[in-house]
Design a protein around this motif. Structure first.
Motif, short mmCIF file in Angstrom:
data_model
loop_
_atom_site.label_atom_id
_atom_site.label_comp_id
_atom_site.label_asym_id
_atom_site.label_seq_id
_atom_site.Cartn_x
_atom_site.Cartn_y
_atom_site.Cartn_z
N UNK A 98 23.48 19.31 -0.85
CA UNK A 98 24.35 18.42 -1.61
C UNK A 98 24.37 18.65 -3.10
N UNK A 99 23.55 19.53 -3.62
CA UNK A 99 23.51 19.79 -5.06
C UNK A 99 23.98 21.22 -5.33
N UNK A 100 24.87 21.36 -6.32
CA UNK A 100 25.37 22.69 -6.65
C UNK A 100 24.28 23.49 -7.36
N UNK A 101 24.07 24.73 -6.91
CA UNK A 101 22.98 25.53 -7.46
C UNK A 101 23.48 26.92 -7.83
N UNK A 102 22.80 27.51 -8.80
CA UNK A 102 22.98 28.94 -9.09
C UNK A 102 21.90 29.76 -8.39
N UNK A 103 20.68 29.17 -8.39
CA UNK A 103 19.54 29.86 -7.80
C UNK A 103 18.49 28.82 -7.44
N UNK A 104 17.97 28.86 -6.22
CA UNK A 104 16.97 27.87 -5.80
C UNK A 104 16.28 28.38 -4.55
N UNK A 105 15.07 27.85 -4.30
CA UNK A 105 14.35 28.20 -3.08
C UNK A 105 14.86 27.33 -1.93
N UNK A 106 14.96 27.96 -0.75
CA UNK A 106 15.50 27.29 0.43
C UNK A 106 14.36 26.91 1.36
N UNK A 107 14.39 25.67 1.85
CA UNK A 107 13.40 25.21 2.81
C UNK A 107 14.02 25.16 4.20
N UNK A 108 13.21 25.31 5.24
CA UNK A 108 13.73 25.22 6.61
C UNK A 108 14.48 23.91 6.84
N UNK A 109 15.62 24.00 7.49
CA UNK A 109 16.43 22.83 7.77
C UNK A 109 17.44 22.51 6.68
N UNK A 110 17.42 23.27 5.57
CA UNK A 110 18.32 22.99 4.44
C UNK A 110 19.77 23.24 4.84
N UNK A 111 20.67 22.43 4.22
CA UNK A 111 22.11 22.58 4.41
C UNK A 111 22.68 23.37 3.23
N UNK A 112 23.42 24.44 3.53
CA UNK A 112 24.04 25.28 2.50
C UNK A 112 25.55 25.20 2.68
N UNK A 113 26.26 24.97 1.58
CA UNK A 113 27.71 24.85 1.64
C UNK A 113 28.35 25.88 0.72
#
Length: 454
Positions: A98-113
């Motif tokens: 739900x948050x716009x990102x340029x770069x971030x670490x991804x956790x299992x179960x995360x939603x990417x849009x």
């Protein structure tokens, strides 16, 4: 349209459930990107290698034909066991939970849009079939059974990497020895091997034990103290009895592992953290997650490689080898004992596992000289005529308590199964516990489940 939507939900549900399967034996973590909304919902793409690029261009690793997706929209990179998502200058942007990102670490179960297309980042486990090692030892671990030699082969394979390893198994199976052997066989062997027993540190001191503190951080903090993460810098950090780590402290540990920095108690100054992580638990951590006592995201972060060390009763063929090792060069060999005594050693359930076997050998030698006939009389595990359980008062409090609880659980379940004539539903109902938990206890203590196959 309704059927397509239902089919999509079912496929997505299957992927979500796959993420929740607890690995058994030897397993490796595998990550997938699953499309849950878009032109091809339910499609799965494995995150393999160092990088996965998603976009509508044919040059992308995963081509997603959607007008709201840029030619090269985002990429996911593997960095030391962590996964980093990076927007590639897309027109409509990339969102993570739900948050716009340029770069971030991804956790299992995360939603990417990406534009209007939605993905879920899922973690699964592949059971590993590995050729058993030709050696009968790895570090201080010993065994000639196929199960142990498979474990040796896996330890040999992962020792040279920085992959996070989760060791599971009952008390006394050698998790600490496995962690030390991994460190000794790896590229960080010349650096520190730091052990934190999460169950042996007072709850109000565990945060300081892990992260350290500055002077004045709390009453009694008269000087700055380096924590385990700082002491392990460049080496290996072994978190033993991880299931005892307080739930409210787990998010801070997760952040430190993912971001590779931490903050001392009472400070706001970040400190770099570079250490290999090995964790161990005597409990089934996935069951702890299901019960709400352990964070799911931390579980997935630590279980990149999962190795279950078997109870001694599951590898009884290793008893002669272990006996000869513990008895020493000047003691009698196992094959030299009389048949009745050998049978007693082989048929004992060893609820304290390898540690109990070692103690039995050492105590019986001390009390009997070159004989072992008194081994089980001095181990403090026999049942008196009254039927009560007797603790071993010669052990440290924590170990004596664990052994007594294990003995109680086994005795309680054995009698309850006998009363219910092996009916598991009746057994669970009378015990007041969930059937899945009952299954776990039966497996833990090597008790047969009536009607279980294979």
């Amino acid at each position: 349209m309704g059927e397509q939507s239902s089919d999509r939900r079912e496929r997505v549900g299957m992927e979500t459930r796959a993420m929740q399967v607890e690995p058994t034996g030897l397993s490796l973590q595998r990550c997938n990107l699953v499309q849950i909304e878009g032109p091809d919902p339910g499609s799965v793409f494995p995150v393999q290698g160092d990088k996965l690029v998603v976009g509508k261009s044919a040059d992308a690793d995963w081509t997603v034909e959607d007008l709201t997706v840029s030619r090269l929209h985002f990429e996911i990179r593997s960095e030391g066991g962590r996964y980093l998502i990076k927007d590639l200058g897309s027109t409509n942007g990339t969102e993570l939970d739900g948050a716009r990102v340029r770069e971030a670490f991804v956790r299992p179960g995360a939603i990417i849009k990406a534009g209007e297309v939605v993905f879920r980042f899922l973690t699964e486990y592949d059971a590993v079939r590995i050729e058993p090692s030709g050696r009968e030892r790895f570090g201080a671990l010993r065994g000639r059974s196929v199960r142990m030699r498979e474990i040796f082969a896996m330890l040999e394979r992962v020792a040279g990497s920085d992959a996070t390893v989760l060791l599971l198994g009952p008390t006394g199976t050698g998790k600490g020895a496995a962690a030390a052997a991994l460190h000794g066989a790896g590229p960080r062997a010349s650096k520190a091997f730091v052990v934190v027993d999460c169950g042996a540190v007072a709850r109000n001191l565990i945060e300081s034990e892990l992260f350290g503190h500055v002077k004045g951080a709390y009453t009694g903090a008269t000087s700055q103290r380096r924590g385990a993460l700082e002491e392990a810098h460049g080496g290996t950090l072994f978190l033993d009895e991880l299931d005892d780590l307080p739930l409210d402290l787990q998010p801070k540990l997760l952040r430190a592992i993912e971001e590779r920095v931490f903050v001392r108690l009472g400070s706001n100054q970040p400190v770099p953290f570079d250490a290999r992580l090995v964790a161990a638990s005597k409990k089934d951590l996935w069951m702890e997650v299901a019960a709400g006592r352990f964070r799911e995201d931390l579980y997935y972060r630590l279980s990149v490689v999962t190795i279950r060390l078997p109870a001694l009763r599951e590898r009884a063929e290793d008893i002669p080898l272990l006996f000869d090792h513990f008895v020493g060069e000047d003691g009698p060999r196992f094959e030299e004992l009389d048949e009745a005594l050998r049978q007693r050693w082989m048929s004992h359930s060893w609820p304290g596992n390898v540690r109990e076997l070692r103690n039995a050998v050492e105590r019986s030698r001390a009390l009997q000289g070159d004989g072992l006939s008194g081994a089980f009389h001095v181990s403090g595990r026999s049942l008196p005529a009254s039927g009560g359980l007797v603790p071993d008062y010669g052990l440290p409090f924590k170990e004596a308590k664990e052994r007594l609880v294990d003995a109680f659980e086994r005795e309680y379940l054995s009698r309850l199964l006998e009363r219910s004539s092996g009916n598991l539903s009746s057994t669970a109902r009378e015990a007041g516990i969930d059937r899945k938990y009952l299954y776990a206890l039966l497996d833990k203590h090597g008790l047969d489940r009536p009607g279980r196959k294979g």
